[in-house]
Structures are given as structure tokens and as C-alpha cells.
Design an enzyme around this catalytic site. Structure first.
Site, mmCIF file in Angstrom:
data_model
loop_
_atom_site.group_PDB
_atom_site.id
_atom_site.type_symbol
_atom_site.label_atom_id
_atom_site.label_comp_id
_atom_site.label_asym_id
_atom_site.label_seq_id
_atom_site.Cartn_x
_atom_site.Cartn_y
_atom_site.Cartn_z
ATOM 1 N N LYS A 121 42.362 -106.376 -14.252
ATOM 2 C CA LYS A 121 42.002 -107.661 -13.640
ATOM 3 C C LYS A 121 43.259 -108.514 -13.544
ATOM 4 O O LYS A 121 43.907 -108.801 -14.547
ATOM 5 C CB LYS A 121 40.943 -108.359 -14.499
ATOM 6 C CG LYS A 121 40.519 -109.721 -13.963
ATOM 7 C CD LYS A 121 39.258 -110.202 -14.650
ATOM 8 C CE LYS A 121 38.866 -111.609 -14.192
ATOM 9 N NZ LYS A 121 37.630 -112.085 -14.807
ATOM 10 N N ASP A 226 29.448 -118.977 -17.451
ATOM 11 C CA ASP A 226 29.346 -118.483 -16.076
ATOM 12 C C ASP A 226 28.434 -117.257 -16.117
ATOM 13 O O ASP A 226 28.711 -116.222 -15.539
ATOM 14 C CB ASP A 226 30.736 -118.131 -15.544
ATOM 15 C CG ASP A 226 30.774 -118.062 -14.018
ATOM 16 O OD1 ASP A 226 29.786 -118.479 -13.380
ATOM 17 O OD2 ASP A 226 31.786 -117.584 -13.475
#
Ligand code: ADP
Ligand code: MG
Length: 468
Positions: A121, A226
Site C-alpha cells: 500500500k 472508517d
């Protein structure tokens, strides 16, 4: 964002040295003057300018003359620094296809020598949010856009630290493998983002599992913030994995309850819409306060251990100060604290401070150079120690023709096709740098223990073509 790892094989040791010099210059310069890059990199006279051109050509640097003349790293340049470091560490050896595009990240498949496939990532804070924030509040008027570098690094460090700590406490998260700059390496999650799933065999069980995770996180002192169908992965056996941790906060955060309720509400809403799970008469309205208590956990009734994960987090190098910095940023993006935006310049550390006026290359000091040498040792090639065995091997999955040209030929070739204006500016700066060097600022030659043999032999970006 396109990540063409083929470019890696055209990059020499000098290229990486200059790229690292720009990175270091960006610690206190938004735009790094060429003169300073020359001094930090300490290549042969004039060598740095040639390298700068090559890096510009590959879009690893951006040339900016809006305020004063200089260079800054692009995301691609930062990507390559991180990738090179990881490859040299032996973490992985090839980069494959892109498997995810987040709001503020790009995710790629990578593989190590054993063929184990993992996920990489690359954090890209500022890709969208800086612009959004800028237009909203001009929050950045006192600072520069380069803080993305600091913030993306923080986001990666935070994600890595949380993933590791959560894994150690038995949460279903990817295995945290390594972290460098804005890049996190983790195990590849088998399964799909929950948002893609249209049917479940046991929606009730899955729902309970997911809500159970939110509650257990809170018991460990944490809120995901989130927690939604985009950040939950599910496999064919309906096993859950949670991803994406840079925005997590502690249960002692002043908005903790609101974040917790929002996470719960997102899950309830998704399950009622997608799987027709009815929680009570008002299930469709996830904002309603009338949802059944048995389904909707109450923040206040959870036994929360605060600071529970602190030790693990700081062991991964993620300090309270860093937590505070990144929280400040995410809250601003969130917009919820708009009116609380304050001038936080005094809290910036030297990693992110930018001072447009101060681009005097004399600011460079011995400790900077020491840091630079250690940075270089992270990105340096192994072939000094192991003749004939390039540490630079990066396999690429793409349709490369397996060309193995000497990088210096590349540089010569493109010499003619460059922007004459830039060429002239570079030549001028080169003259200035040579003058400065002649004037007796000689410290940089001895500062530096980095051995560059120079010449074509130093171009060792040999690439093996991978076909995994
Ligand atoms: P962002 O912070 O930008 O939202 P995420 O961490 O949520 O980024 O990742 C974006 C997407 O990339 C995810 O929705 C998922 O599809 C994919 N992804 C991320 N991490 C992994 C992983 N470890 N294994 C497989 N896919 C992943
Ligand atoms: Mg996400």
C-alpha cells in the site's frame, strides 16, 4: 497513478543518490535548489545535473521555478525510493498489478523470491484531501504542499503500527510485514471487498462478527473511524478481515462516541440495505435513535481499556506526537472540526517544516549529512559487497522486452531532446555550484563515506524479467 516499475532498471546508483538528496533537502525546503542537491549528493562535478535531467525525464522529480528555482520529489520518486529500499532489504522482488485504488492510496500486488504474493500500500495523503482542504479553508497558506511527504509517511507508519498491534491481539487484520516511508507491506487478503458482495449465506452471523469487532476494538481502546463495506474484506467462507487503519483513534478522543456510533451506523445501514436485515421497525433509518439496543452497541456501556495498545504502538515507532499530527490532519479533512483549525506551525517538527525564504544551502550541517549517509545505505546497492550480484534486481510482471541497456546511454540519448530553457537554467546553476565548490566549501567531499565508483560500471540496474 501509474507505477511503471520498468523505470527502475534505468536508474543507476547515482540516480538514487540524487533522488535521496532531494528527499533530504525536502526536510526543510518545499523546493530544493539544485545547488543544495549538488552539495548533498556530492557527485562528481556536474554529474548531478545530468542525473537531475534523467530523474525529470522519468517524472521522479518535478522542476519548479514559481517561487525560486528548484526541484521536489513526485509521488513516483518517493515510491521508487521506498520500493528500492524494500527490494534491497529482501522484502519483495517484484511488483505486479494494481489491486486497489483507495481515496488516498494505491495498492499493488508484490511477490518475494519464494513467490509469496503480498500487498503493497502506497499512501498518497494529499492526493485529494489537500486540494479539498485548500479550497475550503486555505489551511495550507502558511505551509507548503510538500507536507504530503511527511503525512504520507506518518499514515504508513501508523497503519503498520496498528496492524501489527491488532494482529498481536488476535484481530482479523492482514499480517503486517514491513514499512518504509509511505509504503506498507502486508499479507494479501484472500477474498473481496465487502461492498462487492451481493449475497451472504449467513448474514446474521456475519453481522454479529462485524459488530463484535467494533465492540472488541473499543474494549481495546480503539475506534476504527472508517469502518464500512469498503474496508472490510470477506472470503468465500464468510471470514472477515479488517483493513485500512490510518484514521483510527483512541476511545479517549474527544469525538470518540461520535466516531464509534458512526462506524456502527455504517454497518447497520449496509446490512439493512444490501441484505434486507431488519433490525427493528426503523431499520432503514440508520440515523434513528430507535434502533434496538441489542443490535446497536452503546459506547457508554462498553468496558474500555484506554492506552492498552500504547506499548505495542510505540514499539513500532509510532509516538503520541505522530498520532497527534495525523489526527489533526484527518480531522481537518473530515470537516467536522472546521472551526477549530488553528495555526499549528509551532508543533511541526523538522520533518515537515517548510520555510520558503530559507533556501540557503549553508543550512546543511554535519548531522544532515550523517542522516543522508544512512539513508543512502538503505538505498544503496549491494554489489559493492557482493561483486557480480546486483542488489538492484527487480522483477516486473509487465510486458517488458527485457532490455538491459546501460542507463548512462539513456541519459546521453535524451540530452538533445530537453527543454532549452531548463537546460540553460541548469547550466547556470551548475556554474554557480562549481564556483561555490571552488570557493572552498569543501566539507561535502569528506562528509561522505559513500563510495561511488562512477562511470558506466556504476550503472547496475540489471533487471530480471519476472513472469509470476
Ligand atoms: P484507502 O486507505 O485508500 O481506502 P485501503 O487500505 O482501504 O485504502 O485499500 C483500498 C483497496 O485495496 C481495498 O478496498 C481492497 O480492495 C484493496 N486492498 C487493500 N489492502 C489489501 C490487502 N492486504 N489484500 C488485498 N486487497 C487489499
Ligand atoms: Mg479504504
Amino acid at each position: 497513478m501509474k507505477l511503471d516499475v520498468n523505470v527502475l532498471r534505468y536508474l543507476s546508483k547515482d540516480d538514487f543518490r540524487v533522488l535521496t538528496a532531494v528527499e533530504m533537502g525536502m526536510r526543510n525546503h518545499e523546493i530544493v535548489p539544485a545547488e543544495l542537491i549538488v552539495r548533498i549528493a556530492s557527485l562528481r562535478h556536474g554529474g548531478t545535473y545530468k542525473v537531475l535531467k534523467n530523474l525529470l525525464k522519468h517524472k521522479l522529480l518535478h522542476h519548479d521555478s514559481s517561487k525560486y528555482d528548484g526541484f521536489r520529489l513526485t509521488y513516483l520518486g518517493y515510491d521508487f525510493l521506498a520500493i528500492k529500499t524494500m527490494v534491497n532489504r529482501g522484502v519483495f522482488s517484484s511488483v505486479g498489478r494494481q489491486i486497489g485504488v483507495g481515496k488516498e492510496s494505491d495498492i499493488f500486488e508484490i511477490a518475494n523470491e519464494d513467490g509469496t504474493i503480498m500487498a503493497m500500500k502506497l499512501h498518497r495523503l494529499g492526493r485529494t484531501s489537500f486540494r479539498a482542504v485548500k479550497s475550503k479553508r486555505d489551511y495550507l497558506r502558511h505551509r507548503s504542499s510538500f507536507s504530503w511527504l511527511y503525512l504520507s509517511r506518518l499514515a504508513a507508519l501508523k497503519e503498520f503500527a496498528f496492524m501489527k498491534a491488532l494482529q498481536e491481539h488476535g484481530f482479523p487484520v492482514p499480517n503486517a510485514v514491513d514499512c518504509n516511508r509511505h509504503c506498507v507491506i502486508m499479507s494479501l487478503v484472500q477474498g473481496y471487498p465487502f461492498v462487492q458482495v451481493k449475497q451472504l449465506q449467513n448474514p446474521d452471523t456475519v453481522f454479529e462478527k462485524i459488530i463484535g469487532i467494533v465492540v472488541r476494538l473499543a474494549e481495546h481502546g480503539l475506534i476504527h473511524c472508517d469502518f464500512n463495506e469498503f474496508n472490510i474484506m470477506i472470503d468465500d467462507d464468510e471470514n472477515i478481515t479488517i483493513i485500512d487503519f490510518p484514521q483510527m483513534v483512541s476511545v479517549s478522543h474527544r469525538n470518540a462516541e461520535m466516531y464509534f456510533d458512526r462506524d456502527v451506523a455504517c454497518i447497520i445501514k449496509f446490512f439493512s440495505k444490501r441484505f434486507n436485515l431488519s433490525f427493528d421497525a426503523n431499520a432503514d433509518d440508520s440515523d434513528s435513535d430507535t434502533e434496538s439496543d441489542s443490535v446497536k452497541p452503546r459506547f457508554s456501556s462498553i468496558q474500555k481499556a484506554s492506552g492498552f495498545l500504547d506499548k505495542e504502538l510505540s514499539a513500532s515507532g509510532f509516538s503520541r506526537k505522530e498520532q497527534a499530527d495525523i489526527e489533526k490532519f484527518t480531522e481537518k479533512i473530515d470537516g467536522s472540526d472546521d472551526e477549530e483549525i488553528e495555526d499549528d506551525e509551532e508543533t511541526e517538527d523538522d520533518e515537515e517544516i517548510e520555510d520558503n525564504e530559507d533556501h540557503d544551502s549553508s543550512k546543511l550541517n554535519a548531522s544532515d549529512i550523517q542522516k543522508f549517509d544512512s539513508l543512502c545505505s538503505l538505498t544503496k546497492d549491494d554489489d559493492d559487497e557482493q561483486p557480480g550480484n546486483s542488489g538492484d534486481v527487480v522483477e516486473v510482471q509487465q510486458n517488458s522486452e527485457g532490455k538491459n541497456e546501460d542507463a548512462s546511454d539513456e541519459v546521453e540519448d535524451e540530452e538533445q531532446e530537453d527543454n532549452p530553457e531548463l537546460e540553460e537554467r541548469l547550466a547556470k546553476q551548475r556554474r554557480r555550484a562549481i564556483q561555490a565548490a571552488r570557493a572552498g566549501r569543501k566539507t561535502h567531499a569528506s562528509r561522505n563515506s559513500y563510495k561511488d565508483k562512477g562511470g558506466k560500471s556504476s550503472h547496475n540496474s540489471k533487471i530480471q524479467k519476472g513472469n509470476w
